[in-house]
Write a protein that holds these residues in place. Structure first.
Motif, PDB file in Angstrom:
ATOM      1  N   ILE A 142       0.861  -1.186   0.000  1.00 17.59           N
ATOM      2  CA  ILE A 142       0.000   0.000   0.000  1.00 17.59           C
ATOM      3  C   ILE A 142       0.891   1.228   0.000  1.00 17.59           C
ATOM      4  O   ILE A 142       1.669   1.443   0.923  1.00 17.59           O
ATOM      5  CB  ILE A 142      -0.925   0.013   1.240  1.00 17.59           C
ATOM      6  N   TYR A 143       0.804   1.997  -1.081  1.00 18.13           N
ATOM      7  CA  TYR A 143       1.553   3.264  -1.123  1.00 18.13           C
ATOM      8  C   TYR A 143       0.792   4.301  -0.339  1.00 18.13           C
ATOM      9  O   TYR A 143      -0.429   4.261  -0.248  1.00 18.13           O
ATOM     10  CB  TYR A 143       1.713   3.755  -2.570  1.00 18.13           C
ATOM     11  N   GLN A 144       1.526   5.216   0.196  1.00 15.68           N
ATOM     12  CA  GLN A 144       0.878   6.320   0.899  1.00 15.68           C
ATOM     13  C   GLN A 144       1.025   7.554   0.025  1.00 15.68           C
ATOM     14  O   GLN A 144       2.109   8.118  -0.099  1.00 15.68           O
ATOM     15  CB  GLN A 144       1.553   6.501   2.266  1.00 15.68           C
ATOM     16  N   PRO A 171      -4.194   6.322   1.130  1.00 14.57           N
ATOM     17  CA  PRO A 171      -3.518   5.045   0.875  1.00 14.57           C
ATOM     18  C   PRO A 171      -3.864   4.539  -0.523  1.00 14.57           C
ATOM     19  O   PRO A 171      -5.024   4.550  -0.925  1.00 14.57           O
ATOM     20  CB  PRO A 171      -4.071   4.126   1.958  1.00 14.57           C
ATOM     21  N   VAL A 172      -2.799   4.133  -1.267  1.00 14.84           N
ATOM     22  CA  VAL A 172      -3.014   3.593  -2.609  1.00 14.84           C
ATOM     23  C   VAL A 172      -2.613   2.129  -2.578  1.00 14.84           C
ATOM     24  O   VAL A 172      -1.434   1.812  -2.613  1.00 14.84           O
ATOM     25  CB  VAL A 172      -2.162   4.343  -3.657  1.00 14.84           C
ATOM     26  N   PRO A 173      -3.583   1.201  -2.518  1.00 11.83           N
ATOM     27  CA  PRO A 173      -3.214  -0.214  -2.519  1.00 11.83           C
ATOM     28  C   PRO A 173      -2.796  -0.615  -3.929  1.00 11.83           C
ATOM     29  O   PRO A 173      -3.600  -0.549  -4.854  1.00 11.83           O
ATOM     30  CB  PRO A 173      -4.489  -0.928  -2.076  1.00 11.83           C
ATOM     31  N   GLY A 233      -1.491  -7.736 -17.261  1.00  8.62           N
ATOM     32  CA  GLY A 233      -2.516  -6.933 -16.614  1.00  8.62           C
ATOM     33  C   GLY A 233      -2.462  -5.537 -17.173  1.00  8.62           C
ATOM     34  O   GLY A 233      -1.447  -5.132 -17.730  1.00  8.62           O
ATOM     35  N   PRO A 234      -3.555  -4.812 -17.008  1.00 10.10           N
ATOM     36  CA  PRO A 234      -3.573  -3.453 -17.540  1.00 10.10           C
ATOM     37  C   PRO A 234      -2.620  -2.540 -16.775  1.00 10.10           C
ATOM     38  O   PRO A 234      -2.148  -2.893 -15.699  1.00 10.10           O
ATOM     39  CB  PRO A 234      -5.029  -3.001 -17.353  1.00 10.10           C
ATOM     40  N   SER A 235      -2.389  -1.401 -17.334  1.00  8.30           N
ATOM     41  CA  SER A 235      -1.503  -0.429 -16.703  1.00  8.30           C
ATOM     42  C   SER A 235      -2.059  -0.034 -15.335  1.00  8.30           C
ATOM     43  O   SER A 235      -3.264   0.170 -15.188  1.00  8.30           O
ATOM     44  CB  SER A 235      -1.393   0.799 -17.608  1.00  8.30           C
ATOM     45  N   GLY A 236      -1.202  -0.012 -14.344  1.00  6.43           N
ATOM     46  CA  GLY A 236      -1.630   0.371 -13.004  1.00  6.43           C
ATOM     47  C   GLY A 236      -2.176  -0.769 -12.187  1.00  6.43           C
ATOM     48  O   GLY A 236      -2.663  -0.567 -11.069  1.00  6.43           O
ATOM     49  N   SER A 237      -2.065  -1.992 -12.698  1.00  4.89           N
ATOM     50  CA  SER A 237      -2.633  -3.124 -11.973  1.00  4.89           C
ATOM     51  C   SER A 237      -1.674  -3.660 -10.910  1.00  4.89           C
ATOM     52  O   SER A 237      -2.025  -4.573 -10.179  1.00  4.89           O
ATOM     53  CB  SER A 237      -3.012  -4.236 -12.958  1.00  4.89           C
ATOM     54  N   GLY A 238      -0.467  -3.119 -10.815  1.00  2.00           N
ATOM     55  CA  GLY A 238       0.442  -3.531  -9.752  1.00  2.00           C
ATOM     56  C   GLY A 238       1.529  -4.484 -10.183  1.00  2.00           C
ATOM     57  O   GLY A 238       2.237  -5.055  -9.350  1.00  2.00           O
ATOM     58  N   LYS A 239       1.706  -4.662 -11.488  1.00  2.00           N
ATOM     59  CA  LYS A 239       2.711  -5.613 -11.985  1.00  2.00           C
ATOM     60  C   LYS A 239       4.119  -5.198 -11.565  1.00  2.00           C
ATOM     61  O   LYS A 239       4.890  -5.990 -11.000  1.00  2.00           O
ATOM     62  CB  LYS A 239       2.644  -5.703 -13.520  1.00  2.00           C
ATOM     63  N   SER A 240       4.463  -3.936 -11.850  1.00  2.00           N
ATOM     64  CA  SER A 240       5.807  -3.472 -11.513  1.00  2.00           C
ATOM     65  C   SER A 240       6.041  -3.537 -10.010  1.00  2.00           C
ATOM     66  O   SER A 240       7.090  -3.999  -9.552  1.00  2.00           O
ATOM     67  CB  SER A 240       6.002  -2.032 -11.984  1.00  2.00           C
ATOM     68  N   THR A 241       5.034  -3.102  -9.265  1.00  2.00           N
ATOM     69  CA  THR A 241       5.166  -3.115  -7.817  1.00  2.00           C
ATOM     70  C   THR A 241       5.475  -4.529  -7.329  1.00  2.00           C
ATOM     71  O   THR A 241       6.348  -4.734  -6.474  1.00  2.00           O
ATOM     72  CB  THR A 241       3.869  -2.597  -7.179  1.00  2.00           C
ATOM     73  N   LEU A 242       4.772  -5.514  -7.910  1.00  2.00           N
ATOM     74  CA  LEU A 242       4.969  -6.900  -7.489  1.00  2.00           C
ATOM     75  C   LEU A 242       6.401  -7.362  -7.755  1.00  2.00           C
ATOM     76  O   LEU A 242       7.074  -7.882  -6.856  1.00  2.00           O
ATOM     77  CB  LEU A 242       3.964  -7.806  -8.216  1.00  2.00           C
TER      78      LEU A 242
END
Ligand SMILES: Nc1ncnc2c1ncn2[C@@H]1O[C@H](COP(=O)(O)OP(=O)(O)O)[C@@H](O)[C@H]1O
Ligand SMILES: [Mg+2]
Lengths: 759, 247
Positions: free
Chosen positions: B14-16, B21-23, B42-51
């Motif tokens: 979860i980004y702040q 909060p941005v999960p 997954g589409p852009s913004g779906s959390g792939k990079s974060t993962l």
């Protein structure tokens, strides 16, 4: 450590990619260290020539004057004594030159120079066997009496017989202090010449020098010699007395150097911090990449420290070498000793510490870079300030407005850039102020209490005749009778100089900076040093014993007093008891503006048939000439530092705006306008820094010099601000150079084709 | 069997964003076996990079567990993660991220040197990798002298220099034209065939088609995990496809 090899590669590649910047850092650090060492060396040497002379002549630490030759073997057995100079037979004679008589100690010397306490020949030659008339004269004595190699040196012995001798050489020595602080003057001649001049052994003395293993251990040796020789000793002198008599008041120099040094270091620190900070910012992506490859935070910190710190330390090493080289080149002819270890260590250690701290702060920030390289380090997007919008409304050129906005998109670096320019500029202004103060000393000696350029002592003539001759000279404006006596302060512990000059009705033009001039009998003015010594203030009445006569002195003013640490009391001749006032001891002559003191001096001597003693007044600024070298050197180094800061600022500005360039061009700005935008961004910072620095320096400088004057007893009131013209041109040159430096990369960038999608 | 190369348990990020909060990742359980080739779509913004950033320790997780090679990794501090990355993780980014001042050769040798290899070993490894990727003659060039595809191949070589147990690639072809995309994918395929575990982030279905298994991410949650079938279906043909495409 496994990262070493990888880090070395990275550092090497980075240095290769920014050779110019690295070189500039190196130069800046080397420059500041060189300047510090050079000025410290010059100061140490200029203000204390004893050190150099003593080392060069292998001087003796203790000199013993005895009636007859002492037991040399016993003296050399004293613990701590390494070598013995002499004993030399020395006879008191009188040198008669142009009708003027000066006492001289004529000392025997062999045709082969001794290995201890050798007189150092600076002009002419050493004594030769068979030199039946030759003498070598101590140089300060020769300078004071205007003696030249080949000139006559006619001495009269105690028996009244006159001997025409010839000067064959001039030599420096550490045996005694400089003339006239140390009298009598010293001259060396062959033993047989001395025997001819003064045949009576009973009228001469024997002088023996002791060279010690450790100068600090002088006292035990002195005690030993006293025990050994006891009654035979007539007097003794040690190296400490000689050194003290040669030493100049170097407080002003010391303060200036410290000031220059500290601010120079601050400027260097700013330049380095700016350079490293800018580099780290530019490398954010590469650093992030390193971290994604497995560099830890502390390893990134270590790499940055190693690269930039090593550069700084290398600069220090180069500076050390250059400092030694330059110091040995500066005063060719007279060799200069290298700086003594304590200031050298202080400079090296201080600079190293400053460099490392200046590198550590941005390096630490670099270590905190997040490891995701995709996150680019773009500048925060600037927005048009209200000021900028107003500027656009009044139709200022767009380049100016955009540049102004750009200058502050990164607040901290912008502030650092301004500060990094302001500090060197402030110091340059202060340096110029010192220069102006020195000029003022020289051009307006009356403002430092030296209105009179010549002092005439009647010598063989009646005082009235001396005054008449002086008044008759067409270029003498005024003649003030004067006498000097000692005055005892109320607690009777220490005597100070009391100077009667002029009369209460017609006082000498002292430079009164507080209160007023004395105008009646019993009124007096004093230097800051005396006020401090007595703990009194203007308006107080002090009971003093002046020349043996009790007097209640009413202090009515403070004068700028360059003599005796300011511990001088000045009043009119009418305040002095008749026995001291009639006849006056001397006359102070104020010359017409533009008159040359040496010409007038020559004329007065001629008019009096060489019967008068005429002396020039030595301006304190003449002794401070070494400051000018220091000022020039430091201005050069500070300019270099300013330049380094400027390059960093302009590189950072370019980097931040590489992307904007394409946009600006797309908006329809011509390459020239784009370049103007970039230059405005950097130039604005430069202008702000230069103006702030100049203003700060100008407002500080006279206060600083006055503070120094106050602490050295001269008193406040001597500090000068550089002229407006000087200040404006210095600032203009700095800004001009700044714009030029910013212009070259900006115009190149503006003309280059910038792909829109660079990021 | 040996433990999986990657194993996450209820991984959350979860980004702040100021006070908001941005999960980005919301409870992901992902298990990747050794030698697997997983595509994350997954589409852009779906959390792939974060993962994948979390898997490589570039970003700290908010909660949940990460196990790499059977070792608990989410509790490591920043430096320990760095040491772990040096040995076990290779990264390929969308924008190549070669160190601009270093030559291609130095870029590739850097991770090997970092992992403690001698200069000689690093050089041999680099020569081998650049040879494999057809870049031998570019060894002394600066990255800026290379075309995009070449740069990405160098980045791939660099990621493989320390023989990582896990290769993480975040949209490695996102910035390439189709010809260069094909080249890079062919290489990834070859690397995988040699036993390399690969996690590839993409939103290009054709690219994902190369993988043994496609994980679909949506709003930070796994919505589809096509494990079964694909890997078994045509493991050999995948590489063959690429080769055909290339021709
Ligand atoms: N540093 C960050 N701070 C705040 N929010 C972020 C940050 N990075 C990513 N996000 C948000 O997290 C979500 C997932 O982003 P990301 O993992 O980059 O998605 P993808 O790679 O699938 O496009 C997005 O909503 C994005 O805005
Ligand atoms: Mg992404």
């Amino acid at each position: 450590m496994s990262t070493v090899r990888a880090s070395v590669r990275w550092i090497r590649a980075d240095l290769r990619a920014r050779r110019v910047q690295a070189l500039l850092t190196l130069l800046a650090v080397a420059g500041i260290v060189t300047a510090l060492i050079t000025s410290a060396t010059l100061l140490e040497d200029g203000t204390n020539p004893w050190r150099g002379l003593f080392a060069e002549s292998r001087g003796a630490h203790v000199w013993i004057h005895t009636k007859d030759a002492p037991d040399v073997a016993a003296l050399s057995r004293l613990p701590g004594v390494v070598q013995v100079a002499g004993p030399y037979r020395t006879a008191p004679v009188t040198l008669t030159l142009d009708g003027k008589k000066s006492p001289v100690a004529l000392r025997e010397m062999s045709p082969t120079p001794p290995s201890v306490a050798t007189p150092l020949i600076r002009e002419g030659r050493w004594l030769r066997a068979g030199d039946t008339e030759g003498v070598i004269v101590e140089r300060s004595f020769a300078t004071a009496l205007n003696l030249k190699v080949g000139g006559p040196f006619t001495v009269t012995a105690l028996n009244g017989a006159s001997h025409p001798l010839i000067v064959v050489g001039l030599a420096d020595t550490a045996d005694q202090g400089f003339y006239p602080e140390w009298t009598p003057g010293l001259a060396w001649t062959l033993p047989e010449v001395l025997a001819r001049v003064e045949p009576a052994l009973g009228r001469s003395e024997s002088v023996t020098g002791l060279r010690l293993a450790d100068g600090e251990a002088t006292l035990p040796v002195v005690h030993g010699a006293v025990t050994l020789l006891d009654e035979e000793i007539q007097r003794m002198s040690t190296w400490r007395e000689v050194r003290a008599s040669m030493e100049l008041d170097n407080r002003l120099l010391g303060l200036l150097l410290a000031l220059f040094g500290v601010t120079g270091l601050v400027a260097a620190a700013l330049a380095i911090a700016n350079a490293v900070g800018g580099r780290v910012l530019a490398q954010t992506r590469d650093i992030a990449t390193l971290k994604s490859l497995g560099y830890t935070r502390s390893q990134v910190f270590g790499v940055l420290m190693a690269e930039h710190g090593a550069l700084g330390l290398l600069g220090i090493a180069i500076g050390l070498v250059c400092g030694q080289l330059i110091a040995s080149l500066t005063l060719y002819g007279t060799p200069i000793l290298p700086l003594s270890p304590i200031p050298l260590l202080a400079i090296t250690g201080g600079t190293a510490a400053v460099v490392l701290v200046a590198v550590a702060l941005p390096a630490w920030r670099g270590g905190l870079t997040p490891p995701i390289p995709a996150a680019t380090a773009g500048p925060p997007r600037g927005h048009l300030s209200r000021m900028a919008r107003v500027a656009l409304l009044v139709r200022l050129p767009p380049a100016l407005v955009l540049g102004t906005r750009d200058a502050f998109t990164r607040r901290v670096p912008a502030f650092l850039s301004i500060f990094g320019l302001a500090v060197p500029m402030m110091m340059i202004t202060i340096g110029l102020g010192c220069w102006a103060t020195l000029d003022d000393f020289l051009n307006h000696p009356e403002r430092v209490g030296q209105a009179a350029a010549l002092v005439v002592r009647p010598d063989k003539l009646p005082a009235e005749d001396a005054a008449r001759i002086a008044r008759a000279d067409p270029q003498v404006l005024a003649v003030y009778p004067g006498s000097e006596v000692s005055a005892l302060e109320p607690e009777q512990t220490r005597s100070v100089l009391a100077r009667a000059l002029g009369t209460s009705a017609d006082p000498y033009p002292f430079s009164v900076v507080e209160g007023r001039m004395f105008a009646a009998r019993g009124e007096a003015v004093a230097g800051q040093g005396l006020l401090d010594l007595l703990g009194v203030k203007i308006g107080d009445r002090v009971r003093m014993t002046v020349g043996g006569t009790p007097l209640i002195v009413h202090l009515v003013g403070r004068v700028v007093e360059p003599d005796q640490d300011g511990e001088v009391l000045s009043f009119g001749m009418d305040s002095l008891a008749a026995k001291d006032a009639v006849p006056p001891q001397f006359y102070s002559l104020v010359l017409r503006p533009g008159a040359d003191p040496s010409t007038v001096r020559a004329r007065l001597l001629a008019a009096s048939g060489e019967a008068l003693e005429v002396n020039r007044v030595v301006n304190p600024a003449e002794r401070l000439a070494v400051i000018r070298v220091v000022i020039v050197a430091l201005i050069a180094v500070l300019s270099l530092l300013g330049l380094a800061n400027l390059l960093t600022a302009s590189a950072l500005g370019l980097r931040d705006h590489a992307f904007d360039l394409a946009v600006l061009k797309a908006m329809g700005l011509t390459p020239r306008q784009v370049a103007a935008t970039l230059v405005t961004g950097t130039g604005l910072l430069a202008v702000l820094g230069v103006v702030a620095g100049t203003a700060a320096g100008a407002s500080l400088v006279s206060g600083l010099i006055d503070l120094q004057g106050y602490t050295s007893g001269v008193g406040a009131g001597i500090g000068r601000t550089p002229s407006t013209l000087t200040l404006v041109s210095a600032a203009a040159i700095a800004v001009g150079a700044a714009l030029l430096v910013a212009l070259i990369p900006a115009s190149r960038a503006a003309r280059a084709q910038v792909p829109a999608g660079i990021r | 069997m040996t433990s999986p190369v990657v194993d996450t348990v209820n991984l959350v990020k979860i980004y702040q964003n100021g006070a908001v909060p941005v999960p980005a990742v919301r409870g992901v359980d992902l298990r990747v076996a050794a030698g697997e080739f997983v595509a994350i779509m997954g589409p852009s913004g779906s959390g792939k990079s974060t993962l994948v950033h979390m898997l490589g320790g570039l970003e700290a997780r908010t909660s949940g567990e990460i196990w790499l090679d059977g070792q608990r990794a989410d509790t490591l501090n920043e430096s320990a993660w760095a040491l772990l990355r040096r040995k076990k993780v290779g990264f390929v980014f969308q924008f190549f991220n070669l160190v601009a001042n270093m030559t291609v050769a130095d870029n590739v040798e850097l991770p090997a040197l970092l992992a403690g290899a001698s200069a000689r070993e690093a050089r041999q490894r680099r020569q081998y990798l650049l040879g494999e990727l057809g870049l031998t003659d570019r060894a002394d060039a600066a990255p800026s002298q290379l075309a995009g595809g070449e740069q990405q191949r160098v980045a791939l070589a660099r990621a493989l220099a320390n023989k990582p147990s896990l290769l993480l690639a975040d949209e490695p072809t996102g910035n390439l034209d189709s010809r260069n995309t094909r080249d890079v994918l062919r290489l990834l395929g070859e690397v995988h065939r040699d036993g390399q575990t690969v996690i590839l982030v993409t939103h290009d279905a054709r690219v994902a088609g190369l993988a043994d298994r496609v994980v679909a991410l949506f709003d930070g949650e796994i919505v589809d995990d096509g494990t079964i079938g694909m890997a078994r279906r045509r493991p050999k043909a995948t590489v063959g496809d690429v080769v055909e495409l290339r021709g």
